[in-house]
Design an enzyme around this catalytic site. Structure first.
Site, PDB file in Angstrom:
ATOM      1  N   ASP A 184     -12.687  46.528  22.858  1.00 15.78           N
ATOM      2  CA  ASP A 184     -13.808  45.746  23.035  1.00 15.78           C
ATOM      3  C   ASP A 184     -14.430  45.919  21.409  1.00 15.78           C
ATOM      4  O   ASP A 184     -13.603  46.638  20.641  1.00 15.78           O
ATOM      5  CB  ASP A 184     -14.821  46.335  23.778  1.00 15.78           C
ATOM      6  CG  ASP A 184     -15.091  48.109  23.598  1.00 15.78           C
ATOM      7  OD1 ASP A 184     -14.394  48.450  22.601  1.00 15.78           O
ATOM      8  OD2 ASP A 184     -15.425  48.591  24.648  1.00 15.78           O
TER       9      ASP A 184
ATOM     10  N   ASP B 163     -15.927  51.917  26.451  1.00 13.48           N
ATOM     11  CA  ASP B 163     -16.909  53.014  26.227  1.00 13.48           C
ATOM     12  C   ASP B 163     -17.975  53.182  27.282  1.00 13.48           C
ATOM     13  O   ASP B 163     -18.658  54.189  27.459  1.00 13.48           O
ATOM     14  CB  ASP B 163     -17.554  53.067  24.924  1.00 13.48           C
ATOM     15  CG  ASP B 163     -18.355  51.528  24.842  1.00 13.48           C
ATOM     16  OD1 ASP B 163     -18.232  50.697  25.752  1.00 13.48           O
ATOM     17  OD2 ASP B 163     -19.009  51.324  23.810  1.00 13.48           O
TER      18      ASP B 163
ATOM     19  N   ASP C 266     -16.548  49.935  32.117  1.00 13.81           N
ATOM     20  CA  ASP C 266     -15.187  49.888  31.641  1.00 13.81           C
ATOM     21  C   ASP C 266     -13.972  50.635  32.526  1.00 13.81           C
ATOM     22  O   ASP C 266     -12.957  50.432  32.334  1.00 13.81           O
ATOM     23  CB  ASP C 266     -15.015  50.140  30.139  1.00 13.81           C
ATOM     24  CG  ASP C 266     -15.785  49.238  29.308  1.00 13.81           C
ATOM     25  OD1 ASP C 266     -15.919  48.067  29.762  1.00 13.81           O
ATOM     26  OD2 ASP C 266     -16.424  49.763  28.281  1.00 13.81           O
TER      27      ASP C 266
END
Length: 1115
Positions: free
Chosen positions: A568, A840, A844
């Site tokens: 990401d 994070d 996720d």
């Protein structure tokens, strides 16, 4: 009479003079001591009391200047009173009260001014004067020594807050303890800034049980959460005192937030584990029999050599193996402690501080946010929309809603899955259910990684071959022995039908069996598991220094096979910086919160002049809609205190907030309708900002009536925020600059054949801009952006076949949800990719678990994300991801190097002993010699080759993938040529060595042993690189390798030259040593030449299998 009167007058004058002098001395000494004390205490009090605590019942201002004359008069009056120091009242300036608002504290501290006055106004003797000076000196020194300690302890914890410094006290209110718990808080403060006095009438054990059993009735009877907080001497608004003395006292009274762990396995455990090996046990039995027969035959002085030598060799092998395993056990235990050291945000001295989870104490006020792990048992103080996952404790997967009315209980070990809150810690460590459960669980450090499982199979296969060879050698030697074809050292037959000495027969059989068993010991590559353990432990230690903490061993080796990294924006961006503290010095405000909140609040406070504290006091929060990764926005419902008006505020992704608005504010404050033209213009502005890699966040607002509030339930406890007809306040752009070095790291990963995919929640324009800036997208490929860039909704709406077809080409996925990320990982794995995923957030976690390697961010990552990951990137930097990839490849490569080295020794040793046994009836290498070779290759070789550092060449190869064979064609080429050379040389020495070198049989056997060992030493250099011809490159950086080679050579010299009886060797002269070295050194040019021979990319066994299948078809 005159004389008498004169004497009386003189006496009176003398007394007066004495009193005046005493008064002056008292005055000067008192003033000096007062000033020194104030000056010493002032910095400490400024540091520890910098915040102005609001809401305290009593505030006492410091008075640094007092009426000294008044004190002097009071002191003179005291002269006429009885000198009772223990009951004398305090003088106004005599005691520095440190801001405590209780008379008890004042009485408990002795009045130093009164003490000094009493001493100086009494007739002074020399002893009293010395005592006074000593007292003053000791007090001053003690105060000065304690000051630096206090300043150092507090330098990071306290900030200046206002121009006037107030002291504060924690005063427990009166509560009627109408409860099963005996809660009787005192009306006077029992807590000061330097210590903690517990409520002795408080039943903490009952509170612990109350929280565990979720007894809401008992909580209410105890005065609610605030009543319990008062009993714990905690101010919910200010927290506890943060000085070490106070925190340590709480820890002593209520316990520490640690639990009893099972200790790591001791050295004796690994010694016993090594002794469980079957071959080692057989060797020990053979050694014992050989020792017995040898002593019986040759006496104790000469007969112990052979059996004793085997015992010593076995002991050395066991000791080295046990020490290595024990060291790794300690290493993993240390890493486990680091992994469990979670950082928690608490409120102490009215300021948010980050502390270790182990430093949490009862009474602490802890901040809980989305994804956090609850650090201890406690009660809900305040917050919004808090939901926790207690599946780790209860096994129930349903999320539990926590509030102050129905369920204020928070249990240690649970995870926050929605909302935020503050909690009051009521019990820690072993007093929690989580602590009790964890203390009963012993950590399993025997985790078997996939590579270790593959090596176990390889070890088993090689061991079977070795067992077959050893059995054949045993049969051949026994047949030759009993048929009279073997001779002793004097040239006589060892066995004849006429001589049936049972002792000699048994001794000969034992010697043959021990030789066969030793062949098995050498054949079984026991060093492979040790090599894996060593290289994993070494790489984990080095990766920690490179900002990567390994949580699961298998991630080290699996990362080397990664073909795709899904990241990401956290790792490549978010270089920005919620509560706000304004330091007195006028420097930048201290802001806490998420990176987005920090950036927006800093802009509002610094550029717009917003007073955060004043604004908070002007309204009440009715409801909070926390940020949702699907909606990508958050909102709040508030009521202003001034006019009781109700307002809805939203912030989030710009295009989504704009879609909720029907009007907007002009710069002059006028409200205008948001028609199609205006909406189009605003969307173009957003797209332009996004194309400049700005993350766009919009703000919207709406004032509503109380009757317009909608609710999600019939009880009207969960309001629903209005989501339409809002007024757009504005749009801000946050710059996420590419971190230094990220562009180069992406290039390195691409050159290594690893594809980088960016999956982000930003809109497509921002995502493309950032991906281009970081090198994930290439400007020259802009024509292919249609295939390389998709939005999450588009990807999830593909059919399964379309996704599988397009997933390899997709490089950027914008506006993605957690489900989209998970879906992409699943598709990539189905296409046999080895996938690494960075994340994070709590959302996720599914993708991190699904991936082959989950990489969580250490700074911004939530505890849920970290727990779902395999490796934690401590600095949130993509550079560290590339470093992990390098180390992963290094682990895999080091293990392959060692396999090549060990198989070379195995093949050579087995073939030589088998041929010699069949042809000559004897093995050239004795049991002790073979055990020494086993030690060289198993332990010392593993240490030398498993600790090589990663090189740039590793990142220029293609990834090995999921199904690549462990032993490659290149490895087979190298080890077979080296093994064939060693076999040829040693067989020549075995059958022609005596005649070539004109030496005796014993010296020839020593030459064979010495040459064989030195061949392994030189081959260690060849094994440093499987493809590069220059095997010496970078060797100066691996001091451990050089040291091990040096130690091996030194020990070999000792074995040959000084341990004749032990190793069954003869001394060699200089020429013979040079000959052995030259023969062994030939392996270097052979290795150089062999590496020029090309090999097919297809695995050799696959070629053989296909050839067999083709041959059968043709038949």
């Amino acid at each position: 009479m005159l004389s008498s009167g004169s004497d009386c007058s003189k006496s009176l004058l003398d007394d007066l003079d004495i009193n005046l002098r005493a008064k002056r001395r008292w005055r000067m000494a008192y003033l000096a001591l007062r000033v020194v004390r104030v000056m010493l205490e002032l910095p400490k009090e400024i540091i520890s009391r910098a915040s102005n605590y609001e809401g305290d019942d009593e505030i006492v201002h410091y008075s640094f200047v007092s009426n000294i004359e008044h004190d002097e008069d009071a002191g003179l009056k005291e002269m006429a009173k009885e000198k009772d120091l223990s009951t004398a009242p305090s003088k106004p300036g005599g005691v520095f009260t440190a801001g405590l608002a209780t008379s008890d504290y004042t009485k408990s501290h002795y009045d130093y001014g009164k003490l000094l006055h009493d001493i100086t106004t009494i007739a002074f003797t020399r002893a009293k004067k010395r005592w006074r000076m000593a007292f003053a000196a000791i007090y001053a020194v003690r105060a000065m020594l304690s000051l630096p300690k206090e300043i150092v302890a507090k330098r990071n914890n306290y900030k200046h807050h206002s121009e006037i410094f107030h002291s504060f006290s924690h005063t427990a209110p009166d509560i009627e303890p109408n409860t099963a718990l005996d809660l009787k808080p005192r009306t006077k403060s029992q807590t000061d800034a330097y210590g903690f006095v517990p409520n002795l009438d408080f039943d903490h054990a009952g509170l612990t049980t109350m929280v565990k059993e979720r007894n809401l009735g008992a909580v209410n009877e105890s005065g609610g959460v605030k009543g319990i907080a008062a009993s714990l001497r905690t101010n919910p608004e200010n927290g506890i005192y943060g000085n070490d003395l106070h925190v340590n006292k709480r820890r002593e009274v209520y316990g520490s937030n640690t639990y009893h762990k099972q200790p790591p396995k001791g050295l004796l455990y690994f010694v016993m584990d090594a002794l469980k090996d079957t071959t080692i046990l057989i060797l020990c039995v053979c050694a014992a029999l050989s020792l017995g027969f040898g002593i019986k035959e040759h006496g104790a002085k000469e007969g112990w050599y052979e059996g004793g030598s085997i015992f010593v060799a076995v002991f050395i092998v066991i000791a080295v193996s046990a020490l290595s395993n024990f060291r790794q056990e300690l290493q993993f235990d240390k890493l486990s402690k680091i992994s469990s050291n979670i950082k928690v945000e608490v409120l102490r001295d009215r300021q948010r501080q980050v502390v270790s989870i182990f430093d949490i104490v009862v009474g602490d006020v802890v901040f809980l946010n989305l994804g956090d792990q609850i650090p201890a048992d406690g009660l809900f103080l305040d917050g919004h929309s808090l939901q926790v996952d207690e599946s780790s404790m209860t096994g129930e997967s349903d999320h539990v809603e926590v509030d102050s009315a129905k369920n204020p209980f928070l249990l240690s070990g649970a995870k926050v899955v929605d909302g935020y809150a503050r909690m009051l810690v009521t019990s820690v460590g072993m007093n929690t259910a989580w602590g009790e459960m964890m203390s009963s669980i012993s950590q399993d450090t025997n985790e078997r990684t996939p590579l270790q499982a593959r090596l176990d199979k390889l070890t088993s296969s090689i061991g079977k071959v070795g067992l077959i060879v050893a059995f054949l050698v045993l049969v051949v030697l026994l047949i030759r022995y009993f048929t009279g074809n073997t001779k002793d050292e004097y040239g006589n037959k060892e066995y004849s039908g006429s001589n049936k000495n049972i002792d000699n027969v048994l001794n000969g059989v034992v010697r043959i069996v021990s030789a066969a068993v030793t062949i098995v010991v050498v054949a079984i590559p026991e060093g492979l598991p040790l090599a894996v353990t060593l290289t994993l432990a070494y790489s984990m230690k080095r990766m920690m220094k490179d900002q990567a903490m390994v949580r699961k061993l298998q991630a080290c080796e699996t990362m080397g096979s990664a073909t795709v990294i899904c990241t990401d924006k956290t790792g490549v961006g978010l270089n920005t910086t919620g509560s706000v503290y304004i330091p007195l010095s006028g420097s930048k405000p201290d802001i806490s919160g998420s990176p987005t909140e920090k950036a927006i609040l800093y802009w509002a406070v610094s550029d717009l002049g917003m007073d955060m504290e004043k604004m908070k006091l002007s309204y009440d929060i009715l409801h909070v809609e926390t940020f949702n990764s699907d909606k990508k926005r958050s909102g709040v419902l508030i009521k202003k205190k001034e006019d009781k008006s109700i307002h809805v505020h939203w912030k989030g992704a710009a295009e989504m907030i704009v879609a909720m608005c029907s009007s907007y504010y002009e710069t002059d404050g006028a409200i205008k309708s948001l028609d199609e033209e205006s909406r189009s213009n605003i969307e173009k502005i957003i797209q332009g900002m996004a194309a400049s890699s700005l993350r766009c966040i919009a703000f919207a607002h709406k004032q509503i009536l109380e009757e317009e509030i909608e609710y999600n339930n019939d009880e009207k406890t969960h309001p629903r925020l209005k989501e339409d007809e809002l007024i757009l306040l504005g749009v801000v752009g946050l710059k996420d600059p590419c971190r230094p070095g990220v562009l180069n790291a992406v290039k390195i990963c691409k050159s290594a054949g690893v594809q980088i995919k960016m999956i982000t929640g930003d809109n497509v324009f921002t995502a493309k801009a950032i991906a281009t800036e970081c090198g994930i997208l290439q400007i020259e490929d802009e024509a292919n952006y249609g295939e390389q860039v998709v939005e999450g909704v588009e990807f999830r709406n593909y059919s399964h076949e379309e996704r599988m077809e397009k997933v390899d080409n997709i490089l950027v996925m914008a506006r993605s949800s957690p489900f989209d990320k998970l879906l992409m990982v699943q598709c990539l794995k189905q296409k046999n990719h080895v996938v690494a995923v960075t994340g994070d957030g709590t959302n996720d976690a599914p993708a991190l678990k699904e991936a082959d390697i989950g990489l969580a961010m250490g700074i911004q990552g939530t505890e849920v994300a970290k727990e779902s990951s395999d490796i934690i990137i401590l600095d949130d930097n993509f550079n560290s991801v590339a470093t992990v990839l390098r180390w992963g490849r290094c682990v895999y490569n080091n293990i392959q190097k060692f396999i090549q080295f060990q198989l070379t020794v195995n093949v050579a040793a087995l073939v030589i002993n088998f041929i010699a046994a069949v042809s000559a009836g004897d093995v050239p290498l004795t049991a002790v010699q073979l055990l020494w070779v086993n030690l060289i290759m198993d332990t010392l070789g593993a240490l030398a080759l498993a600790t090589e550092r990663p090189t740039n060449e590793l990142m220029q190869k293609q990834p090995v993938g999921r199904t690549a064979p462990l032993i490659t064609n290149i490895m087979w080429r190298n080890l077979l040529f080296q093994a064939l050379y060693q076999i040829a040389v040693l067989l020549i020495l075995q059958f022609r060595g005596e005649s070539i070198f004109n030496v005796t049989g014993e010296v020839n056997d020593t030459l064979i042993f010495n040459t064989f060992v030195l061949c392994q030493v030189f081959n260690e250099f060849n094994s440093r690189s499987m493809e590069k011809q220059n095997v010496f490159k970078g060797i100066h950086r691996n001091r451990l390798f050089i040291g091990i080679v040096g130690v091996t050579i030194l020990l070999q010299v000792v074995m040959v030259e000084f341990l004749k009886k032990f190793a069954d060797t003869e001394k060699l002269n200089l020429l013979q040593w040079v000959t052995c070295i030259l023969i062994a050194a030939v392996s270097w040019p052979i290795g150089w030449i062999v590496k020029c021979i090309p090999v097919p990319e297809e695995p050799v066994f696959e070629i053989i299998r296909r050839s067999i299948v083709t041959f059968k078809r043709n038949m």
